[in-house]
Design an enzyme around this catalytic site. Sequence first.
Site, mmCIF file in Angstrom:
data_model
loop_
_atom_site.group_PDB
_atom_site.id
_atom_site.type_symbol
_atom_site.label_atom_id
_atom_site.label_comp_id
_atom_site.label_asym_id
_atom_site.label_seq_id
_atom_site.Cartn_x
_atom_site.Cartn_y
_atom_site.Cartn_z
ATOM 1 N N LYS A 1 -9.844 -17.445 -0.526
ATOM 2 C CA LYS A 1 -10.716 -16.346 -0.140
ATOM 3 C C LYS A 1 -12.096 -16.591 -0.731
ATOM 4 O O LYS A 1 -12.235 -16.877 -1.917
ATOM 5 C CB LYS A 1 -10.148 -15.019 -0.642
ATOM 6 C CG LYS A 1 -10.881 -13.796 -0.106
ATOM 7 C CD LYS A 1 -10.165 -12.508 -0.489
ATOM 8 C CE LYS A 1 -10.880 -11.303 0.095
ATOM 9 N NZ LYS A 1 -10.196 -10.039 -0.251
ATOM 10 N N GLU B 1 2.199 1.978 2.743
ATOM 11 C CA GLU B 1 1.885 3.390 2.563
ATOM 12 C C GLU B 1 3.120 4.280 2.673
ATOM 13 O O GLU B 1 3.257 5.262 1.923
ATOM 14 C CB GLU B 1 0.830 3.830 3.591
ATOM 15 C CG GLU B 1 -0.528 3.170 3.420
ATOM 16 C CD GLU B 1 -0.655 1.842 4.153
ATOM 17 O OE1 GLU B 1 -1.753 1.263 4.118
ATOM 18 O OE2 GLU B 1 0.350 1.395 4.759
ATOM 19 N N ARG C 1 -0.488 6.768 7.949
ATOM 20 C CA ARG C 1 0.638 5.850 8.125
ATOM 21 C C ARG C 1 1.871 6.319 7.362
ATOM 22 O O ARG C 1 2.975 5.861 7.643
ATOM 23 C CB ARG C 1 0.240 4.453 7.655
ATOM 24 C CG ARG C 1 -1.099 3.989 8.186
ATOM 25 C CD ARG C 1 -1.386 2.551 7.852
ATOM 26 N NE ARG C 1 -0.846 1.678 8.874
ATOM 27 C CZ ARG C 1 -0.806 0.351 8.781
ATOM 28 N NH1 ARG C 1 -1.253 -0.238 7.690
ATOM 29 N NH2 ARG C 1 -0.305 -0.373 9.747
#
Length: 685
Positions: free
Chosen positions: A319, A410, A438
């Site tokens: 990343k 979640e 969610r």
Amino acid sequence: MQQSPHSPQSQSVSASAIKPAAQLSTLQQTYAVIPRVRPHTPLLDAIDAPSDLNTFTTAQLITLADELRLFLLYSAGQSGGHFGANLGVVELTIALHYLLDTPQDQIVWDVGHQAYAHKVLTGRREQLGTIRSKSGLTAFPERAESAYDTFGVGHSSTSISAGLGMSLALRYQGREQTVACIIGDGAMTGGMAFEAMNDAVQQDADLLVILNDNDMSISCSIGGFSQHLAMLWESGYQVDISDSGEPVLCQRPDMQGFDRRKRHKEMRDVPQLEDNLFKAIGFAYFGPFDGHNIPELLRVLSLAKQVSGPVLVHIYTTKGKGFAPAESDPVGYHSISKLPAELESKSQTSTSEKSQPTVKYSQVFGQFLCDKAAEDNKLLAITPAMEEGSGMTDFARQFPERFFDVAIAEQHAVTLAAGMATQGVKPIVAIYSTFLQRGYDQLIHDVALQNIDVLFAIDRAGLVGEDGATHAGVFDFAFLRCVPNMVVAAPKDENECYHLLNTCYEYQGCTAVRYPRGAGTGAAIEKPAQSYRIGEAAVESVLGSDAAPIKLALLAFGTMVATAQQAAEVIALNQAEHESENSCQVQVVNMRWVKPLDTELLESLLAQGITHIATIEEHVIMGGAGSAVNEYLLNNSAAFKHNRPAICNIGIPDRFIAHGSQAEQLADCGLNVEGVVAQIQQLLS
């Protein structure tokens, strides 16, 4: 070496036709400064559509990767936005668009904050500087923006489900097209990803899943799945793919210059082919491969897309690849702000930065969390992979045994809290409003139905600016207030947020405090924490004479209290300047609670002879706090039946609000001071 011109219809790139990366002239440059002047990118500038890549040689593709990365650095400096994830998928994006015949072949991105390079290669290069700005490109793939954006996305873990749906629909229609899903290792922790993988095996679908493993979501990836990927990587072996598409276990070649920290403390023996999760559930697994090695990506992906059934290719990337500060701090460089318009001297810059410091609401929550935990050892805190964004870093450091990052899950976060609360502790779920959507089923069935003692600290409520409609938290009043047993609070400023968090924490039952993104009005936090009376509003101000024939009540919720106060002052000033015979008294009410409403105050206003009521909220009008006021007055208020004031509800209209600055979004919805005044004047007329 020179590679023959590539046709999108060609089936594979032969392993013998590609030299190892070490034999090619590879730039692989690393930068330390974001360029302010548009860089020279001749190869990139020649690409207006992915088909323009067809004539590129492998060596040119490697050069293109360097140009594209440099252009992304420049563009991010101009516009701000997601940063590290995009730099990490440059080579993968090039390889996919080189090998696939898009948009006929389908590329499905997960989360979407890694799709900037994709936008550049699909005809949006010169528009990239407008990303996240009003009327500019969106921060995520969006079907309405481009035929190459096959599926709109802003939340994680959706790509395999969407891609599987595409694959099955194509098979039903007899169309032979490749569907490639790119999912990050962090997104793989979301339950939808596993549900979709299970079904893909059941359906024996032709589906290519590319797992972009960079050991990060926004924060470092955690949990058993991350450890499993670490085991596969650290074993030193890989499941390669033969020219016939068969798996071949071999030693992974050393990747010179690929610096990666040790991910897992225990080393493993050479794994068997079945010794990975994907193979065990029925996917053909290949990897891990270096995701920054273009020749390797071309070879592997060209073969993998020919394998029938569900296939997973595991690649590892860095990343922030190519920008040294981002490589060393991938969390801090997940996204960046645009560079200042002009470079100032250090003295000038330091002077400008000495303006009054602002405290973000997430920092207020973080302060409360640490303060309360210090006095109450029953407090436990949960986050679904948003430690930094939710302001929980200090708490995690001070109370590590009481901090639970469950990764991007979640639904699990909500039910985990419910389970904890049954054992006599007090869990707080810190979650963005858009992400709580969610976990809604779990909130109803696992928390509210059992009236379990859980506090939801709901961040990013309301409009969120450049992140746009996918991240806007504009539905929580509606979906929370309709649930029995729920208590819902909306603070007007930072200080009230701190005390409402304490109030709801002390309450025995399921509660929610929703607060916005960014900083508030600058209100100082008064400690120690106090508790308010549940369901009690507060009159902020009364402007005008009590004898005025027009009596207006502005019932403001949360962030709109300050706006309502300013609007009331404008209305009062206009009345004074025009010396209107029909003078107006204006009361501004901080409603503070969406559920329960302060019905005593509503009855008091009616008894005072209120002639006009305006509700104001940074939330959709339909089903929102204003609707709650309407419902009470129409169904439960005897006084309203005899004295019916004119009512209007001011809020977000029935449409998704496009990205732009928060100020632009508020103006678009008529929720800035001018817009609120205009709507109130219409009500009064």
